[in-house]
Write a protein that holds these residues in place. Structure first.
Motif, PDB file in Angstrom:
ATOM      1  N   LEU A 124      71.981 173.711  -0.394  1.00 29.53           N
ATOM      2  CA  LEU A 124      71.570 172.482   0.080  1.00 29.53           C
ATOM      3  C   LEU A 124      71.322 171.512  -1.200  1.00 29.53           C
ATOM      4  O   LEU A 124      70.661 171.844  -2.310  1.00 29.53           O
ATOM      5  N   ASP A 125      71.413 170.426  -1.258  1.00 27.06           N
ATOM      6  CA  ASP A 125      71.181 169.216  -2.374  1.00 27.06           C
ATOM      7  C   ASP A 125      70.442 168.348  -1.912  1.00 27.06           C
ATOM      8  O   ASP A 125      69.558 167.885  -2.673  1.00 27.06           O
ATOM      9  N   ASN A 126      70.213 168.063  -0.554  1.00 30.76           N
ATOM     10  CA  ASN A 126      69.224 167.272  -0.033  1.00 30.76           C
ATOM     11  C   ASN A 126      67.722 167.638   0.040  1.00 30.76           C
ATOM     12  O   ASN A 126      67.554 168.731   0.660  1.00 30.76           O
ATOM     13  N   ASP A 127      66.861 166.928  -0.384  1.00 33.01           N
ATOM     14  CA  ASP A 127      65.303 167.489  -0.554  1.00 33.01           C
ATOM     15  C   ASP A 127      64.821 167.625   1.076  1.00 33.01           C
ATOM     16  O   ASP A 127      64.208 168.549   1.263  1.00 33.01           O
ATOM     17  N   GLU A 128      65.245 166.474   1.962  1.00 36.23           N
ATOM     18  CA  GLU A 128      64.741 166.738   3.082  1.00 36.23           C
ATOM     19  C   GLU A 128      65.184 167.962   3.876  1.00 36.23           C
ATOM     20  O   GLU A 128      64.625 168.598   4.779  1.00 36.23           O
ATOM     21  N   GLU A 129      66.533 168.098   3.699  1.00 33.52           N
ATOM     22  CA  GLU A 129      67.241 169.349   4.315  1.00 33.52           C
ATOM     23  C   GLU A 129      66.483 170.606   3.913  1.00 33.52           C
ATOM     24  O   GLU A 129      66.251 171.625   4.606  1.00 33.52           O
ATOM     25  N   LYS A 130      66.223 170.527   2.474  1.00 33.87           N
ATOM     26  CA  LYS A 130      65.518 172.096   1.867  1.00 33.87           C
ATOM     27  C   LYS A 130      64.240 172.125   2.541  1.00 33.87           C
ATOM     28  O   LYS A 130      63.909 173.110   2.875  1.00 33.87           O
ATOM     29  N   ASN A 131      63.424 171.024   2.564  1.00 32.37           N
ATOM     30  CA  ASN A 131      62.022 171.119   3.104  1.00 32.37           C
ATOM     31  C   ASN A 131      62.401 171.472   4.559  1.00 32.37           C
ATOM     32  O   ASN A 131      61.175 172.423   5.022  1.00 32.37           O
ATOM     33  N   LYS A 132      63.185 171.163   5.506  1.00 31.90           N
ATOM     34  CA  LYS A 132      63.102 171.852   6.834  1.00 31.90           C
ATOM     35  C   LYS A 132      63.541 173.246   6.855  1.00 31.90           C
ATOM     36  O   LYS A 132      63.014 173.811   7.663  1.00 31.90           O
TER      37      LYS A 132
END
Length: 653
Positions: A124-132
């Motif tokens: 994953l590159d997106n921080d929001e996706e990583k946090n979820k």
């Protein structure tokens, strides 16, 4: 060809969804967790009683977690698969000195949830996706094991499994498939990112390049050899002549599309063979009659038929792809056969005639007197001639083919049929699927069908009712043989058989009675006798087909004098008549058979004429050259029958 596959996937976006099979397995228990707007719902599922929406969700989630075979998030320490949204958890049960132990493998040697999710974060590159994803990880680390171990159904099943062990009681386990439903879009998005990052073979060996993609021509910093079509040590299982060029200058986006196409071949999901249209790459997606037939996937034959009846002009300019993709070859897309079809001919000019006038047909009843499509012709040869072994064995290894005499309850190998299948299957495939007319013309149908028919006669036996097992199909194979001879312009038609029967009637003669000029009788209107007819000859020449046909009639007449024929109506006895090379030897065998049953024969002019015609015919005729006529004579209505002096025969007999 690789480029055409990518272009096909572009033109039919989402086409892979049509080929996704439901691979939700009964070998697991299924635990479902739905996460939506910070709300969590969870339950152990009964997969046999799910609503359609949930069935579809599980089907797609199972598909997306496969990713690429033999490529996992963390194969050794994680929880299997290629997705953080489907986990495989093992629950174990043991009993020692009445102390029961129930545990999971979630923390065996390592925190498997943590390993699985930390591996997933790398895609994953997106921080929001990583946090979820981290939030889901924390939730599972805290709750999953406790939730699973609280399921009474799981514990009871484990106990039952343990109790079923009669000796050597040991630890038992059950595997749970855990679904974390966060919406299919997110599941699919992760799947595509995973595939893109793992899309290449070993780049240390294949190389990693910058430049323009060989397929889409887009500039990319990462170009290499896609894992889908090859391993570095082989040639894709392809013939060297096949027009498939491998290149290690393909971008990850194109490799993802190749992967999706490849996954459609897994477990034979993709139609096989598959038509890849060049001029109209979206033709497949346009055919509503193909895609929306009560959710039933159409076979290649049905696809081609649908296009033919919709717009036959579309059946041109396509690649025909026949592939091999199974777990034992690492799920690589190996090409069995690849050819370019310039113009496909769906209909043939072949018509099958009912030469033997079969009243209750066997396999051909729906095909008489009509032009056949190539697939109808394939069906006939597959079912009638090759015992249903042709259609699925065009490319199988010789050693894998098993053809026996199963109809007579024998496990002996039918090597003759097997050898003809091996000899001509490529010809059939090239004609049926590629419209190569010359391939069909190279098949020696007469030799093949005659050998198979004679072999059927030799192995014939009675069924439970005492009747012949092979009779119906022998007659239909004869109809097929004579129809194909007509196709080859060898002047075989129904008229020839009508003439044969007419000549038979006139040559054998008889009825009689009438009289008077003081011999009396006559009568009629309707005090009966009258009659007449007579004709009859005791010699013919230069009519080999008639001679052979009459030999078959005479053979049937004599064989049926055997008292055993009342209980066993098989035709194996006739094989003795088919084994002679020259007419001289056949005539000698016919005479021996006549002597064998002489005590059963009555004086009769018809029979006498028949024997006289046969015995006075030339001695040097090669019987193989007219064998089909002798067999046809044997299986046609027999005209050598005794006279009944009180009944006038029909003029049609």
């Amino acid at each position: 060809m690789i480029k055409e596959i990518v272009e096909f996937m572009d033109a039919n976006e989402g086409i892979e969804d049509y080929f996704i099979q439901n691979e939700v397995s009964n070998s697991y228990l299924h635990y479902y967790i739905k996460i939506q707007n910070n709300m969590v719902c969870k339950d152990l599922l009964d997969i046999d009683n799910l609503d359609n929406e949930l069935k579809e969700t599980l089907k797609y989630m199972t598909y997306y977690q496969k990713g690429m075979h033999n490529k996992y998030l963390d194969k050794n320490k994680g929880l299997g698969g290629s997705s953080p949204y489907i986990l495989t958890v093992k629950i174990l049960f043991n009993k020692l000195n009445e102390n029961e132990t129930v545990k999971t493998n979630l923390n065996n040697k390592a925190n498997r949830i943590k390993i699985q999710y930390e591996s997933a974060l790398a895609y994953l590159d997106n921080d929001e996706e990583k946090n979820k994803l981290i939030d889901i990880q924390k939730y599972l680390e805290k709750n999953l094991e406790k939730s699973l171990l609280s399921q009474e159904h799981i514990i009871n099943e484990l106990k039952q499994k343990y109790d079923n062990l009669k000796k050597n009681k040991k630890e038992v386990s059950i595997e749970i498939r855990v679904y974390i439903d966060v919406g299919l879009n997110k599941v699919k998005s992760f799947y595509e990112k995973f595939v893109e990052k793992r899309a290449f073979l070993d780049t240390k060996k294949a190389g990693l390049y910058k430049g323009n993609c060989a397929i889409c021509n887009q500039v990319s910093d990462e170009l290499s050899l896609p894992y889908v079509l090859s391993t570095l040590g082989d040639d894709c299982g392809m013939k060297l002549t096949m027009p498939l060029q491998l290149t290690n200058h393909i971008c990850k986006t194109c490799t993802l599309k190749l992967h999706k196409f490849k996954v459609m071949t897994d477990n034979q999901q993709l139609t096989k063979p598959f038509p890849l249209f060049i001029d109209k790459k979206n033709l497949f997606g346009e055919q509503k009659s193909i895609l929306k037939d009560n959710e039933k996937k159409k076979s290649y034959r049905e696809i081609i038929k649908s296009i033919y009846y919709t717009n036959p002009k579309d059946l041109k300019n396509f690649y025909l792809l026949n592939y091999y993709s199974k777990s034992d070859n690492g799920w690589k897309l190996q090409i069995k056969d690849l050819d370019y079809i310039e113009n496909f001919q769906y209909m043939t000019s072949i018509k099958i005639k009912n030469f033997l006038d079969i009243k209750n047909s066997y396999k051909l009843n729906d095909f008489y007197d009509r032009e056949l499509s190539v697939f109808q012709l394939e069906k006939i040869f597959n079912e009638l001639v090759f015992d249903k072994k042709l259609q699925n064995n065009y490319f199988n290894d010789y050693k894998e083919l098993k053809i026996t005499y199963w109809k007579i309850d024998s496990s002996n190998s039918n090597n003759m049929l097997k050898n003809y299948l091996i000899k001509y299957r490529q010809n059939f495939y090239d004609f049926i699927y590629k419209s190569h007319q010359s391939a069909f013309a190279l098949i020696d149908f007469r030799e093949m069908l005659l050998d198979i028919i004679v072999d059927d006669i030799r192995h014939d036996d009675k069924n439970k009712e005492g009747y012949s097992i092979y009779e119906n199909e022998i007659k239909e194979k004869l109809n097929l043989l004579f129809s194909l001879k007509k196709q080859e312009e060898k002047k075989v038609d129904n008229g020839e058989f009508i003439e044969l029967k007419k000549k038979m009637k006139n040559s054998l003669g008889y009825w009689r009675d009438v009289k008077d000029e003081e011999g009396n009788l006559i009568l009629k209107a309707d005090k009966k006798p009258k009659k007449e007819f007579v004709f009859g000859v005791d010699f013919i020449e230069n009519n080999d087909n008639f001679f052979a046909f009459l030999c078959g009639q005479l053979a049937r007449f004599l064989i049926e004098k055997s008292k055993a024929k009342k209980e066993n109506k098989s035709h194996a006895d006739f094989s003795g008549f088919t084994e002679w090379q020259k007419s001289k030897l056949l005539k000698e065998y016919m005479w021996e058979t006549h002597r064998k049953y002489a005590h059963e024969l009555k004086f009769d002019k018809k029979y006498d004429n028949a024997m006289s015609i046969v015995m006075t015919y030339r001695d040097d005729l090669e019987m193989e050259s007219v064998m089909e006529y002798m067999i046809a004579g044997y299986f046609s209505d027999n005209q050598i029958k005794y006279q009944n002096n009180t009944t006038e025969e029909s003029e049609d007999e």
